[in-house]
Each structure stands twice: as C-alpha cells, then as structure tokens.
Design an enzyme around this catalytic site. Structure first.
Site, PDB file in Angstrom:
ATOM      1  N   GLU A 273       0.832  -1.222   0.000  1.00  0.00           N
ATOM      2  CA  GLU A 273       0.000   0.000   0.000  1.00  0.00           C
ATOM      3  C   GLU A 273       0.860   1.263   0.000  1.00  0.00           C
ATOM      4  O   GLU A 273       0.751   2.107   0.892  1.00  0.00           O
ATOM      5  CB  GLU A 273      -0.876   0.030   1.256  1.00  0.00           C
ATOM      6  CG  GLU A 273      -1.856  -1.102   1.392  1.00  0.00           C
ATOM      7  CD  GLU A 273      -2.581  -1.078   2.747  1.00  0.00           C
ATOM      8  OE1 GLU A 273      -2.176  -0.325   3.646  1.00  0.00           O
ATOM      9  OE2 GLU A 273      -3.556  -1.826   2.875  1.00  0.00           O
ATOM     10  N   PRO A 274       1.735   1.439  -0.983  1.00  0.00           N
ATOM     11  CA  PRO A 274       2.579   2.636  -0.974  1.00  0.00           C
ATOM     12  C   PRO A 274       1.815   3.892  -1.407  1.00  0.00           C
ATOM     13  O   PRO A 274       0.965   3.833  -2.290  1.00  0.00           O
ATOM     14  CB  PRO A 274       3.668   2.299  -2.001  1.00  0.00           C
ATOM     15  CG  PRO A 274       3.013   1.332  -2.932  1.00  0.00           C
ATOM     16  CD  PRO A 274       1.976   0.586  -2.157  1.00  0.00           C
ATOM     17  N   ARG A 276       3.312   7.668  -0.391  1.00  0.00           N
ATOM     18  CA  ARG A 276       4.384   8.663  -0.490  1.00  0.00           C
ATOM     19  C   ARG A 276       5.470   8.267  -1.496  1.00  0.00           C
ATOM     20  O   ARG A 276       5.936   9.098  -2.270  1.00  0.00           O
ATOM     21  CB  ARG A 276       5.025   8.834   0.902  1.00  0.00           C
ATOM     22  CG  ARG A 276       5.980   9.987   1.024  1.00  0.00           C
ATOM     23  CD  ARG A 276       6.731   9.895   2.356  1.00  0.00           C
ATOM     24  NE  ARG A 276       5.857   9.752   3.502  1.00  0.00           N
ATOM     25  CZ  ARG A 276       5.356  10.769   4.205  1.00  0.00           C
ATOM     26  NH1 ARG A 276       5.653  11.999   3.881  1.00  0.00           N
ATOM     27  NH2 ARG A 276       4.579  10.539   5.258  1.00  0.00           N
ATOM     28  N   TYR A 316       4.540  18.439  11.380  1.00  0.00           N
ATOM     29  CA  TYR A 316       5.574  17.478  11.815  1.00  0.00           C
ATOM     30  C   TYR A 316       6.967  18.093  11.835  1.00  0.00           C
ATOM     31  O   TYR A 316       7.944  17.358  11.980  1.00  0.00           O
ATOM     32  CB  TYR A 316       5.709  16.307  10.825  1.00  0.00           C
ATOM     33  CG  TYR A 316       4.491  15.678  10.244  1.00  0.00           C
ATOM     34  CD1 TYR A 316       3.528  15.081  11.058  1.00  0.00           C
ATOM     35  CD2 TYR A 316       4.325  15.592   8.862  1.00  0.00           C
ATOM     36  CE1 TYR A 316       2.435  14.446  10.497  1.00  0.00           C
ATOM     37  CE2 TYR A 316       3.229  14.956   8.293  1.00  0.00           C
ATOM     38  CZ  TYR A 316       2.289  14.392   9.128  1.00  0.00           C
ATOM     39  OH  TYR A 316       1.219  13.759   8.583  1.00  0.00           O
ATOM     40  N   CYS A 342      -2.285  33.552   9.987  1.00  0.00           N
ATOM     41  CA  CYS A 342      -2.064  34.142  11.304  1.00  0.00           C
ATOM     42  C   CYS A 342      -1.742  33.090  12.344  1.00  0.00           C
ATOM     43  O   CYS A 342      -2.525  32.848  13.277  1.00  0.00           O
ATOM     44  CB  CYS A 342      -3.291  34.958  11.699  1.00  0.00           C
ATOM     45  SG  CYS A 342      -3.580  36.247  10.499  1.00  0.00           S
ATOM     46  N   GLU A 343      -0.652  32.409  12.178  1.00  0.00           N
ATOM     47  CA  GLU A 343      -0.142  31.424  13.138  1.00  0.00           C
ATOM     48  C   GLU A 343       1.370  31.484  13.027  1.00  0.00           C
ATOM     49  O   GLU A 343       1.905  31.513  11.907  1.00  0.00           O
ATOM     50  CB  GLU A 343      -0.558  29.992  12.751  1.00  0.00           C
ATOM     51  CG  GLU A 343      -2.024  29.703  12.680  1.00  0.00           C
ATOM     52  CD  GLU A 343      -2.681  29.463  14.030  1.00  0.00           C
ATOM     53  OE1 GLU A 343      -1.974  29.210  15.020  1.00  0.00           O
ATOM     54  OE2 GLU A 343      -3.919  29.561  14.081  1.00  0.00           O
TER      55      GLU A 343
END
Ligand code: PLP
Length: 415
Positions: A273-274, A276, A316, A342-343
């Site tokens: 199930e690749p 990425r 991450y 705005c973060e």
C-alpha cells in the site's frame, strides 16, 4: 529521481516551464509530473516481480482523480480509508476487486457502500469493527471478505505522528488478541477471513522495522494456517520513505530483496500500500513572494502559500527543499519562508540560504506530491490551490483553483 530540473536557469516539470504554468494558472499551484509518478509505481512493481503482488496505491497521499487514473492505467489497485476515497477511486474508474479498505472508524454507512461496491477486502482494525461488518453484511445477505490488521508492536523509527505499528497506537489489533479474534471470527457467518494485514508507519527509511514486523506477522499466519484458516493474502502495508533532504531511504529493489525471502515461502498473494513513495517526489508546490520583509533578527520571505496549502512543516516539522524557479545571480541571504496565515507555525522552511528574492519572484517547494494538497484546508478562508498534471510537453489543469464564492457555497446565514 524526478523530472523537475533546470533548463537554461528556469525550472521545468518534464518539458514544461514552471513560469508558463504559474503565469497561466496563478499561484499557489501544485504541479505534478506524470512520468515521475508512473516510474515510481513501476519501480515497486518491478522489484516485486516473481511474486503474486497487487500494489494498492494509498489514495490518502494524493487523491486527485488524475493521479488515480494514472495509477489505474498502470494496473494499480487502491488502498482507501473512507467512503469518500471509495467514491473517488470509483470515479477514477477503479476496479472494485482491487480495492482494500483500512481505517479504525469505518461507519455502517461506509461499510454498506463498500459491500455494495464489491471491494476486495476490509482491513479490520478491531473486534468491534469485525462484529459491525458481520452485522451489516448479514443485513445485506452478503459475506464480507476481510483481513485482520495486526499491530506488530515494532518501532518504525519515524516521526511519532506517522508511526502506526506500536502498541500505543490506535491502529490494528494486538497479535495476542488477534488470535482470540480469529477464533470468534469463525463464528461469524457473514465474514470470510482471507487475509492478514500490517502497516507500521510512514516515511520509513530502513528495511529493518519491516523485517521485524513481517517475521512476527508471518509466524502468526502460519499459526492460523495450522488451525485450518484459508489465508490467501498478506498485506505488508506502505510507508516506504523518500528523499526530502539528506535521507538515504532503502530503494525499492533492496527493500524487495530483503523482504522477499521472508514472504516468498508463504505462497500467498502479497499486497502493498505505498503512497508517499509513488507520489511524494512527483509534485512541487509553486509559490510567489508577496513581500521580502526585514525583521529585527530575521529576513522573511512572505509567500502566497501557507500552512493551509502544505501543512507538513507546521504539523511534523517536516523539511522540504525550497528552490527558486528562476536562477538569478544575486547576493545569497538567509530567510525564513513563511505563509500569510495568522499562526507562528505557518512556515514552509526556516533558515534557508537563497539568492535575494523580491515581490513576484517564484519559488518551488519540492517533494510536495504526497500529503500536500490532500491535507490542505481553507483555514483563514483561503481558497485551495489549483493542481496541474504535466506529461512531457503537455499539461492540464486537474483541479481548478477555488474561489471566494466556493468558500461560502455550503453556508447559510441565520435569519
Ligand atoms: N496504508 C495505510 C493503512 C496507511 O495508514 C498509510 C498511511 O499512513 C499508507 C498505507 C500509506 O503510507 P505511505 O504514504 O507512507 O506509503
């Protein structure tokens, strides 16, 4: 290996100038290279040649219909985790008999939809889910084909947020509990237990954790067989890592070379199930400088792509290479490349050396094909980016840029 390269100091996707695409479709813009996508799929497929293998592209990484149909044309199946992903894959012309369905929270409605569609199997993540699938199948006078997703309790040595095969993770079934569950599964009249599944995490760069997990799960499969179970499939999941920066991930060939000796003797159909690995390096995010802002301690390149377009750095602390679309001879400066949101966590890259850039200059965020657009949102009421697929010297808009009116399309004012 990808097909985003400079020609005469201008960045190209295959044979198409990124300046042309940005001029035509605006920014922020996701650009995908079909050739990169397809070649990565083939790398895995070829590496597993000789085994009865079904490669189910993991839709969650990038679920654009153009990506899905490119995968379907290559003969891929699909790994889905929601009714929405099932709907998408069917719209891309997927063969339901090549769809596997994972996820810890499948609802009755989603299970019914998948049973009606006739998917290959459910990857079951709990005793409770197994019972629900049995009940739904019973109400439809059907039998559901299932695999038990085992949590092998191994450390995949990746970011905590994308580790899925440790006992403290919500995914899969503990191997000891799975044994008991297997015995009760036999009592379910509407369940066919045909497979065993594992998926230990994402962006895994070494093969060791797979070998550890596969050994555990293969031993479990042998026990089930000794008990008379007719297991046909072993799904070893996805998770193979890619190069974002300086990683040296296991290649598809060496991955398969190490894994094959452990699985070949089982005489089972193998599912992978690749996500990425296939799409990660097949996409870039093109963004434009709005301001070059001199702060007291830092220089900021404020660009028109933010964490709503690509959340991986914020979520991450993920690293993406950021390069200018046009190479110019200018003084190199140190920048934080940040979005307009705005973060304070809204950044694409920190402390990057780049030649001086100014308003209107274009940058490309590399390796943005996986978990890029798929994780994007409308935060700060920002319309989501457009997506373009390039193939050789051809290109097509595969998702239109959202507009401000799209933002309120489903909303109603109170009276
Ligand atoms: N399979 C399952 C069950 C997953 O949860 C995921 C992603 O987390 C994948 C496959 C795909 O992982 P990757 O994109 O790292 O290959």
């Amino acid at each position: 290996m990808d097909y985003f390269n400079y020609k005469d100091n201008r960045l190209f996707a295959e044979d198409v100038d990124i300046n042309t695409l940005a001029g035509k479709y605006g920014t922020p813009l996701y650009v995908y290279s079909k050739r990169t996508l397809v070649e990565h799929f083939r790398k895995i497929k070829d590496a597993f040649e000789g085994l009865d293998t079904l490669i189910c592209y993991s839709i969650k990484a990038n679920s654009n219909l153009a990506v899905l149909s490119a995968m379907r044309e290559e003969g891929a199946g699909f790994d889905i985790v929601s009714g929405g992903e099932l709907y998408r894959s069917l719209n891309a012309g997927a063969d339901p008999a090549k769809i596997v369905y994972a996820g810890v929270g499948k609802t009755k409605e989603e299970i019914r939809y998948a049973l009606k569609t006739g998917i290959l199997m459910f990857n079951v993540e709990s005793a409770e889910e197994l019972k629900t699938i049995n009940n739904v199948a019973k109400s439809m006078k059907k039998k559901a084909d299932v695999a038990l997703r085992i949590n092998p309790d191994v450390d995949a040595h990746t970011h905590d947020y994308i580790t899925t095969g440790k006992k403290e993770n919500k995914f899969g079934i503990d191997i000891v509990l799975a044994r008991t569950l297997f015995n009760s599964a036999r009592k379910y009249m509407h369940i066919n237990l045909i497979g065993v599944d594992m998926h230990i995490g994402s962006q895994i760069t070494t093969v060791g954790p797979y070998l550890e997990a596969i050994k555990k799960v293969a031993a479990f499969i042998q026990e089930l067989r000794a008990d008379g179970a007719a297991i046909e499939y072993f799904n070893i999941g996805g998770g193979m890592g890619i190069i974002y920066n300086e990683e040296k991930p296991t290649t598809a060939d060496s991955f398969a070379g190490a894994v094959k000796p452990l699985i070949a003797g089982l005489r089972l159909k193998i599912i992978l199930e690749p996500g990425r690995f296939i799409v990660g390096n097949a996409g870039i995010l093109v963004t434009k400088v709005i301001y070059n802002k001199k702060g007291r301690n830092k220089n900021f390149l404020i660009v028109d792509a933010g964490m709503n377009d690509l959340i991986r750095p914020s979520l991450y602390g993920a690293y993406h290479k950021i390069i200018p679309v046009n190479v110019v001879k200018a003084k190199v400066e140190l920048y934080d490349i940040v979005g307009p949101i705005c973060e304070s966590s809204d950044f694409l890259g920190k402390d990057r050396h780049l030649p001086r850039l100014d308003e209107g200059d274009l940058l490309a965020v590399r390796s943005a094909g996986a978990y890029g657009f798929a994780m994007s949102s409308n935060y700060n009421s920002r319309p989501r980016a457009a997506e373009v697929m390039v193939s050789g010297s051809k290109y097509s808009l595969v998702r239109e840029r959202e507009t401000w009116s799209d933002l309120i399309l489903k909303e109603k004012k109170t009276k």
